[in-house]
Write a protein that holds these residues in place. Structure first.
Motif, PDB file in Angstrom:
ATOM      1  N   LYS A 152      14.334  57.439 -82.602  1.00 59.90           N
ATOM      2  CA  LYS A 152      14.915  59.192 -82.792  1.00 59.90           C
ATOM      3  C   LYS A 152      13.614  59.935 -83.259  1.00 59.90           C
ATOM      4  N   ILE A 153      13.932  61.199 -82.916  1.00 61.11           N
ATOM      5  CA  ILE A 153      13.029  62.236 -83.280  1.00 61.11           C
ATOM      6  C   ILE A 153      14.058  63.121 -84.316  1.00 61.11           C
ATOM      7  N   GLY A 154      13.706  63.080 -85.762  1.00 56.83           N
ATOM      8  CA  GLY A 154      14.642  63.994 -86.364  1.00 56.83           C
ATOM      9  C   GLY A 154      13.810  65.083 -87.149  1.00 56.83           C
ATOM     10  N   CYS A 155      12.647  64.910 -87.248  1.00 51.65           N
ATOM     11  CA  CYS A 155      11.633  66.097 -87.630  1.00 51.65           C
ATOM     12  C   CYS A 155      10.500  66.464 -87.118  1.00 51.65           C
ATOM     13  N   ASN A 156       9.870  65.314 -86.636  1.00 48.70           N
ATOM     14  CA  ASN A 156       8.947  65.522 -86.071  1.00 48.70           C
ATOM     15  C   ASN A 156       7.374  65.830 -86.870  1.00 48.70           C
TER      16      ASN A 156
ATOM     17  N   GLY B 259       7.144  63.579 -90.001  1.00 40.48           N
ATOM     18  CA  GLY B 259       6.889  62.595 -91.155  1.00 40.48           C
ATOM     19  C   GLY B 259       7.966  62.594 -92.164  1.00 40.48           C
ATOM     20  N   GLY B 260       8.914  63.359 -92.102  1.00 41.95           N
ATOM     21  CA  GLY B 260       9.793  63.631 -93.483  1.00 41.95           C
ATOM     22  C   GLY B 260      10.997  63.193 -93.289  1.00 41.95           C
ATOM     23  N   CYS B 261      11.642  62.340 -92.185  1.00 37.49           N
ATOM     24  CA  CYS B 261      12.905  61.688 -92.253  1.00 37.49           C
ATOM     25  C   CYS B 261      13.042  60.184 -92.001  1.00 37.49           C
ATOM     26  N   GLY B 262      11.888  59.652 -91.160  1.00 39.34           N
ATOM     27  CA  GLY B 262      12.136  58.329 -90.999  1.00 39.34           C
ATOM     28  C   GLY B 262      12.869  57.889 -89.731  1.00 39.34           C
ATOM     29  N   ALA B 263      13.507  58.804 -89.025  1.00 40.97           N
ATOM     30  CA  ALA B 263      14.329  58.418 -87.905  1.00 40.97           C
ATOM     31  C   ALA B 263      13.331  57.836 -86.799  1.00 40.97           C
ATOM     32  N   CYS B 264      12.036  57.926 -86.722  1.00 42.67           N
ATOM     33  CA  CYS B 264      11.264  57.642 -85.542  1.00 42.67           C
ATOM     34  C   CYS B 264      10.557  56.416 -86.042  1.00 42.67           C
TER      35      CYS B 264
ATOM     36  N   ASN C  20       5.572  56.091 -88.773  1.00 43.44           N
ATOM     37  CA  ASN C  20       6.094  56.978 -88.453  1.00 43.44           C
ATOM     38  C   ASN C  20       5.676  57.417 -87.018  1.00 43.44           C
TER      39      ASN C  20
ATOM     40  N   CYS D 205       6.195  59.630 -85.107  1.00 45.21           N
ATOM     41  CA  CYS D 205       6.021  60.993 -84.613  1.00 45.21           C
ATOM     42  C   CYS D 205       4.739  61.481 -85.317  1.00 45.21           C
TER      43      CYS D 205
HETATM   44  S1  FES Z   1      10.768  62.250 -86.731  1.00 49.32           S
HETATM   45 FE1  FES Z   1      11.230  62.573 -88.807  1.00 49.32          FE
HETATM   46  S2  FES Z   1       9.501  61.083 -89.649  1.00 49.32           S
HETATM   47 FE2  FES Z   1       9.352  61.263 -87.473  1.00 49.32          FE
END
Ligand code: FES
Ligand SMILES: Cc1cc2nc3c(=O)[nH]c(=O)nc-3n(C[C@H](O)[C@H](O)[C@H](O)COP(=O)(O)OP(=O)(O)OC[C@H]3O[C@@H](n4cnc5c(N)ncnc54)[C@H](O)[C@@H]3O)c2cc1C
Ligand code: FES
Length: 1464
Positions: free
Chosen positions: A229-233, A235-240, A260, A262
């Protein structure tokens, strides 16, 4: 030794299996049946016979069964392959590339001879069989399995073998060598121009791709692996998070690490293997990885958007450490955020993999709980049935994918790779000499190491990178060594994680006094970004970026670290990192043709002390506010300072040395007077001006001084300086905080008589819990990106998209001229522009939409649109609005006296009260930060029909707004949503902001259009929780009883209505919280400002109202010298009561929750303990607090309290339920299935919910106001009642019939098997226009009390939540697991609101916090490790479905306890 290490890093279990396989046929059989292990080896050989398209299809599915057939024949290849390996080893020795601890002084890297040639491989062929090669290949030798009849296997083997062999042998004419000779920028001279890597064991080859495309985009858009997943693009959320495996170019060791995706450029994975969540397991095949299974079983996912990222973070850890410690698990989670769960269940799942101190694994089968001995079943505190891991298979690390043999055999890690694409030429040389030539030829080309800095820069500044140079494969940049005279040498090809590992190894070899800088660097590493960033980021990138808030640069400066730079022309030079190194904001003395090659970290002498500190808004994974590093060398005899270095980050545009302060300390005795001199100097020289970038000038100065004070105390302690008393502790926050987790969840268990099939009240896992790891629907569409306003207030003069439209890939541009005249978005009122026509009302407001063939092109196109506008002064704050008399609508009122005086308000005479307290309270906003940003796809069909899939909390709203703005009747618009990645109110009314523009574009272009907002835009375009100001006056009588309150609620509404009226209404009717106010006059003002329209947020204004009340209670108690708890108890509602706005509370369980929480938390003892602690500690303090809450349930707007549902029974007995509620992680669908199960008397497994869609349930109310399960559950119950009535006769006739038989018979007898249900709940609202209290505005209320214990570092403000106990009244819980999960999640969200989440807006209205870099939500580290939730027993609710009470939005309020504690 080397072999042992190799085995550890490789995969011990796989090696072992491989080593033994020839001895036992049984083992061969068992390893053969594991599809992943065998498939991985086989795909390496079979890959290039498969068409690329086929490969893509296979990427997310099971390996091709055919491949297994050919496995036996691969054994024939082994001797040859073994020869490759041997020759490679031989060649390495020849070339002098060392495996470990290479001293740079011994090496002559730039003169490295070319690497081995294929000729040398073949010359050293030997028939011996090397087990490492065997394991690398993942090949078994099961001769018995060969049928050897048709001969096809031989043919296939030949093909497979040659596919592997040919690329190597065919390169005989082009040796693996340095590109060299000034032609190094000729891409064609590189060993390969083909990007080769593996994804989930499948080979991927790309001949032409934008090198800077991120791995995340490639996985999702090209390979359709949408589990990532992409949550922030950014590096700040870890979804990716994905796992990357690579071979170290120096040692050849295989390294697995989380990253990450992203941030990772696609060319950065050349020669590596990527593992995504799809490779682990899936629901379809009933095969879940142990990580996934345990996470689902502990209820560790709600909306599920963060789940794949957490799974991959944990998986990556297990690949390196199959039995990790709790600390390692905590560290592995550092880069992952979850907005729903409160982290407790995630940690519980993952801690179950940990080894306890005893050496046992933490899952103990008797309890099946991941908490092991701390399980509440063992310690007798709770029911402990929420989680059962006893049925989980033990984790078996032997079943993991191995590193692709092809990459090992081709030694991709040593190959020069380049790719020329229109946008960027990517060079990835393997030799330092080539790297230096490239940098000479292209001095302005960017060197990309981990890309963690550049990716963010590129994204926000849209910089072009025509040439990039990736040095990560340069062998010489992986060197490291220890020289006792010079210190530790670390080349910059090492990631920060690797650097930390090396530092750890060297610390073992050194005396403690020598390794102080190393120790501080290791400690600092823990606070530096998250684990996934550290796994890729480099020291070079950090030094070259020269960020003023770098975490490491102050340490390098204070310790006298030198940096080794090298250019082709001038060779190596060494520079000390001192005050001359950083020459300006993000500028260094590094020349443009130089690269950062290495650093030398000096060793410390005896009596030399180095310490470093960092303070950030969030403890982990956050950029510093201030960092400080200090080095003091004392003369052992005189205790005077030989030298002192003081360095800071965050106090100037560069990292600085505080030279004058250092001078003040030099030569002086280390005593209090030194502290005074140095501190005074620091205080005068570090003063920051008001308005300094980054803000908080006074706090930053205080931090700088506190850090020095800490250093001073630490040195005194280490040197045993008696004049500085021992008792003053050098404060380290959280030292005594347990790493481990203690938690209890207690709830009423279902009665023993409840039927097996009846799912109500059972803690069954979230129905999507397992599916959260899978992908999503795929649409081939165009992509839209908004052009947004740069300032908050102004006039749009013109807009020119011609440059954007000339860019390749850009398809169209839409603006206000494409919108139907007068069409506006907005509930009822219609006051929100689709695109700005003329007046710009907030920063980030959509001005137009660029549509392009892909997301990135659309973004770049939007950036190229030229906007001509004039700026006006913005109204930003409530005070600005009051000054400008800028309001959304007339004031709202409630006057309690109107109820008793025939509608007449009796004005209070304040002179008659003796004890009156007045004040003002402010509360800021809160960003929803749902992990999934707003997105929608609109697909046009014939006759202007539109199909819309939107991330929304209200499908009907999207349908209404699109229909209204496009002039299309609603019966032609189908809006659906399966589940959304979190909403919290942020997707209730705002989804049309994307859906309407996308629909306009889709209709005009006759093609599907998707808009996926970047986090950066999402946070600017849509509004937040409303900030409030409360001006109050309260009277109390002599007995401490509340008598009267007059309060004004001033709300910052933003630029339009949105839901602001509803929010202020709810705020006003929650001002009582749990207290009886006999008389109240409230006024509500909606201030109109130049901000995005603030909107619904968990609690919908209720939290703001209750926060005001709790703050007032504290203020009054303080002013009048009363004990706050006594004051609260005195004024708390009795068991049946009436609120000042007319609602009766019967029964009111506020006191019950309060009393039970006191008991469960051992409140009075904890209070005493905290007092004791505070006496003993000067700079660390603890506080405890209890906070009671009440929240009323129902929509304030009468007509929204209705719902419909559709229940369809099919002839096979399966049941499909549709209702108007959205699943956004709150477990609504799970609860509805449980309700249906009880209503129809069938097992929950027979019931399914697909999605919420406007063509199944029309006119659905938003999933909000905590009414999701109540209203929709009642509607489902109504539909089921109708069906039961129709089936009743048949049931009597066939009492023994199974459900399936009954249904089949009903069909044959032509009884209708579908029913539409309908339900309403009562609502008699307050008249907010006149102020007259209502009747029963809400059906019922829910109650709770929270206990919090917090520790705070008084020198820095750093704090940690030690313990939380919550008692909640949720009636008869429909599903305790879901309810408790909601409580925990809401609690942590509230913790964020009051401690670290801060929306930053400049005075001119420009929004500064637009991503996880600037806006911090709590991370796993912030969750209290002692976290218990108790559902009040013996409470039920006659006004709701099955006596339950809803839970969703309420518990947020308990966080007030945290604030209270911090204030103490
Ligand atoms: S999408 Fe949030 S860290 Fe990559
Ligand atoms: C989510 C997130 C969290 C972060 N947290 C922190 C934090 O807590 N503390 C902190 O200090 N930083 C933090 N950063 C910033 C960043 O991660 C670090 O500065 C990191 O060390 C950069 O290294 P990199 O290899 O990724 O650099 P890159 O992005 O690859 O490069 C950065 C710059 O260095 C140059 N460069 C790279 N390698 C070389 C070389 N060998 N020779 C010459 N120039 C070179 C590049 O050209 C570029 O200009 C964070 C970043 C992100 C995205
Ligand atoms: S479950 Fe973690 S963000 Fe929703």
């Amino acid at each position: 030794m080397e072999d042992t290490k190799r085995r550890r890093l490789w995969n011990p279990a796989v090696d072992e299996t491989m080593g033994k396989e020839q001895t036992s046929h049984e083992q061969i059989q068992s390893t053969q049946i594991d599809p992943r292990t065998t498939a991985f080896a086989l795909t390496a050989f079979a890959q290039h016979h498969l068409m690329q398209q086929q490969q893509l299809q296979q990427l997310s599915t099971q390996p091709n069964q055919l491949q297994f057939l050919f496995q036996p024949y691969l054994s024939m290849a082994l001797p040859l392959l073994n020869a490759h390996h041997n020759s490679q080893q031989t060649q390495k020795k020849k070339t002098g590339v060392r495996i470990k601890s290479v001293s740079p002084s011994e090496s002559t890297p730039s003169k490295s001879p070319p690497l081995s040639t294929p000729a040398s491989y073949s010359s050293s062929l030997t028939p011996s069989f090397n087990p490492i090669v065997k394991s690398a290949l993942g090949i078994h030798v099961p001769n018995e399995n060969c049928c050897a009849v048709c001969g096809a296997c031989f043919r296939m083997f030949f093909e497979l073998f040659s596919s592997l062999w040919m690329p190597l042998s065919s390169s005989s004419s082009k040796e693996l060598r340095s590109v060299s000779d000034n032609k190094v920028d000729d891409v064609s001279l590189y060993d390969t121009n083909v990007l080769l890597f593996y994804v989930n064991g499948n080979r991927v080859e790309e001949r032409m791709v934008d090198p800077m495309m991120t791995l995340a985009t490639y996985l999702r858009d090209h390979l359709r692996l949408t589990g990532t997943k992409i949550g922030c693009n950014e590096g700040g959320c870890g979804a990716c998070t994905v796992m990357i495996s690579e071979r170290d170019p120096l040692s050849g060791e295989i390294r697995h690490f989380s990253a990450n995706s992203c941030l990772m450029p696609i060319c950065g994975v050349f020669g590596k293997a990527v593992t995504t969540v799809e490779a682990l397991g899936n629901v379809k095949d009933g095969r879940l990885h142990a990580v996934q299974e345990r996470l689902a079983k502990t209820h560790g996912s709600q909306c599920g958007f963060c789940t794949p990222g957490f799974v991959m973070a944990m998986y990556s850890l297990l690949r390196n450490t199959p039995e990790p410690s709790v600390q390692q698990i905590n560290e592995a989670m550092q880069g992952n955020l979850c907005r729903c769960t409160g982290y407790r269940p995630i940690l519980e799942a993952f801690y179950s993999f940990a080894k306890a101190d005893t050496g046992d694994l933490k899952v103990i089968t008797e309890t099946g709980c991941g908490l092991g001995e701390k399980c509440c079943k063992v310690n007798g505190n709770g029911n402990g049935n929420l989680t059962d891991l006893s049925t989980c298979a033990p984790y078996d690390p032997t079943h993991e994918l191995i590193f692709p043999p092809e990459l090992t055999l081709k030694h991709t890690e040593l190959r020069n790779f380049a790719m020329a694409h229109d946008s960027t030429v990517w060079y990835q040389p393997a030799h330092l000499a080539d790297l230096l030539v490239l940098k000479r030829l292209h001095p302005h080309a960017r060197v990309i190491s981990g890309n963690s800095e550049l990716a963010v820069e590129r994204k926000f500044r849209f910089i072009d990178l025509p040439i990039v140079i990736n040095p990560r494969q340069v062998v010489e940049l992986h060197e490291f060594s220890l020289d006792i005279k010079r210190g530790v040498y670390l080349a910059t090809g090492l990631s920060l994680t690797q650097m930390d590992e090396r530092i750890g190894e060297y610390r073992q070899q050194l005396e403690e006094f020598q390794s102080q800088t190393l120790l501080e660097a290791h400690k600092m590493m823990h606070w530096f970004a998250g684990k996934h960033v550290r796994n890729v980021a480099s020291i070079a990138g950090n030094i070259a970026t020269a960020s003023p808030i770098s975490d490491l640069n102050p340490l390098w400066m204070a310790s006298g670290t030198t940096v080794v730079l090298e250019s082709e022309e001038r060779g190596e030079r060494e520079l000390i990192i001192d005050e001359k190194f950083f020459v300006g904001y993000r500028k260094t003395t590094i020349a443009s043709d130089e690269i950062v090659k290495a650093i030398w970290i000096p060793l410390t002498e005896k009596h030399e002390h180095v310490t470093a500190y960092k303070q950030a808004a969030r403890r982990e994974d956050d950029i510093a506010i201030v960092t400080g590093a200090f080095c003091t060398l004392l003369d052992a005899e005189t205790q005077s300072v030989k030298h002192m270095r003081i360095s800071y980050g965050g106090m100037a545009p560069t990292t600085i040395l505080a030279l004058r302060a250092m001078e003040k300390g030099k030569g002086r005795r280390f005593d209090w007077s030194l502290l005074e001199r140095v501190t005074c100097e620091l205080a005068s020289s570090l003063v920051l001006p008001a308005g300094v970038p980054g803000g908080m000038p006074r706090y930053r100065l205080a931090l700088a001084l506190s850090f020095f004070y800490k250093h001073f105390l630490e040195v005194a302690r280490r040197e045993n300086i008696t004049s500085i008393p021992e008792s003053i502790e050098s404060t380290k926050i959280g030292e005594s905080i347990p790493q481990d987790q203690y938690s209890t969840q207690s709830f009423t268990e279902i009665s023993s008589g409840q039927a097996e099939w009846d799912a109500v009240g059972r803690p069954i896992p979230h129905v999507s819990g397992q599916k959260h790891t899978t992908g999503e629907a795929i649409y081939y569409c165009l992509h839209g990106a908004f052009v947004t306003s740069k300032f908050a207030s102004g006039i749009l003069e013109s807009i020119d998209a011609s440059k954007a439209l000339s860019m390749p890939g850009v398809v169209a541009f839409f603006d206000a001229s494409d919108v139907r005249p007068g069409a506006k978005i907005g509930h009822g009122v219609g006051d929100t522009d689709v695109f700005v026509e003329r007046e710009i009302r907030y920063n980030g407001q959509p001005l137009g939409l660029i549509v392009a063939t892909d997301h990135e092109t659309a973004r770049r196109g939007a950036n190229a649109v030229v906007v001509n506008a004039t700026q006006k002064k913005a109204i930003v704050t409530i005070e600005d609005a009051l000054d400008a008399k800028s309001f959304i609508c007339p004031d709202m009122h409630i006057h309690s006296t109107m109820a008793e005086n025939n509608g007449e308000q009796v004005v209070s005479d304040w002179n008659k009260y003796d004890r009156v307290v007045e004040g003002t309270i402010r509360m800021g906003g809160q960003e929803h930060f749902y992990l999934e940003c707003h997105q929608c796809v609109v697909i046009p069909h014939e006759d202007d029909e539109l199909e819309i899939v939107a991330s929304t909390q209200c499908v009907a709203d999207v349908q209404t707004e699109v229909g209204k703005c496009l002039g299309i009747p609603r019966n032609k618009i189908r809006v659906s949503v399966r589940r959304i990645g979190g909403g919290f109110g942020g997707k209730e009314s705002t989804a049309p902001l994307c859906a309407v523009p996308a629909a306009i574009a889709a209709i005009k272009l006759r093609r599907p259009v998707r808009i996926t907002l970047e986090r950066f835009d999402d946070m600017a375009i849509s509004g937040n929780r409303h900030p409030f100001r409360f001006d109050y006056k309260v009277a109390v009588d002599d007995n401490g009883k509340l008598v009267d309150m007059n309060i004004a609620c001033l709300q910052n509404a933003g630029h339009t209505f949105d839901l602001s009226i509803g929010v202020i209404h709810r705020c006003m009717v929650h001002l009582d919280n749990v207290y009886h106010f006999p008389r109240v006059d409230v006024i509500g003002k909606l201030c109109k400002t130049n901000l995005a329209s603030n909107t619904a947020y968990r609690g919908f204004g209720g939290p703001q109202g209750m926060f005001a009340t709790e703050s007032i209670m504290t203020h009054v108690a303080e002013q009048l010298g009363m004990d706050i708890d006594e004051f609260r108890e005195k004024n708390m509602y009795e068991s049946s009561a009436k609120t000042f706005w007319g609602n009766s509370l019967d029964p009111c369980n506020a006191r019950r929750c309060w009393d039970e929480c006191i008991e469960k938390s051992d409140y009075y003892n904890r209070k005493q303990e905290a007092a004791k602690f505070n006496k003993l500690n000067k700079y660390r303090k603890r506080g405890v607090a209890l906070t009671p809450t009440k929240f009323s349930i129902g929509f304030g707007l009468k007509h929204l309290n209705q719902a419909s549902a559709l229940v369809l029974i099919y002839t096979d007995g399966s049941v499909l339920v549709s209702h108007g509620g959205m699943e956004m992680g709150q477990g609504l669908h799970t609860k509805i299935i449980q309700i249906t199960s009880r209503c129809l008397g069938i097992d929950a497994t027979k019931i399914h919910i697909q999605d919420a869609a406007t063509d199944k349930v029309p006119n659905a109310s938003p999933t909000a106001a905590s009414m999701g399960s109540d209203l929709n559950g009642l509607a489902v119950q109504n539909a089921c009642d109708q069906l039961n009535e129709r089936l009743a006769e048949l049931k009597n006739e066939m009492p023994e019939a199974t459900w399936e038989k009954l249904v089949e018979t009903a069909y044959l007898r032509m009884i209708s098997l579908s029913a539409s249900g309908f339900a309403t709940t009562p609502c008699d609202p307050v008249d907010f226009g006149t102020g007259a209290p209502g009747g029963e505005m809400f059906s019922y209320a829910v109650y709770g009390t929270a206990f919090c214990e917090v520790e705070i570092d008084c020198l820095t403000g750093d704090h940690h939540l030690l313990r939380t106990e919550i008692v909640m009244d949720v009636g008869d819980s429909l599903n305790p697991a879901i309810d408790i999960g909601q409580i925990e999640g809401a609690f942590i969200q509230g913790y964020g609101l009051f401690t670290m989440e801060e929306i930053k807006v400049r005075p001119d209205g420009v929004r500064l916090s637009r991503g996880p870099g600037a806006y911090k939500i709590p991370s796993a580290d912030d969750a209290p490790r002692h976290f218990s939730v108790h559902l009040l027993k013996g409470s039920s609710n006659k006004n709701s479905i099955f006596s339950s009470k809803v839970i969703i939005f309420f518990e947020l309020l308990v966080e007030c306890g945290i604030k209270g504690t911090l204030e103490q």
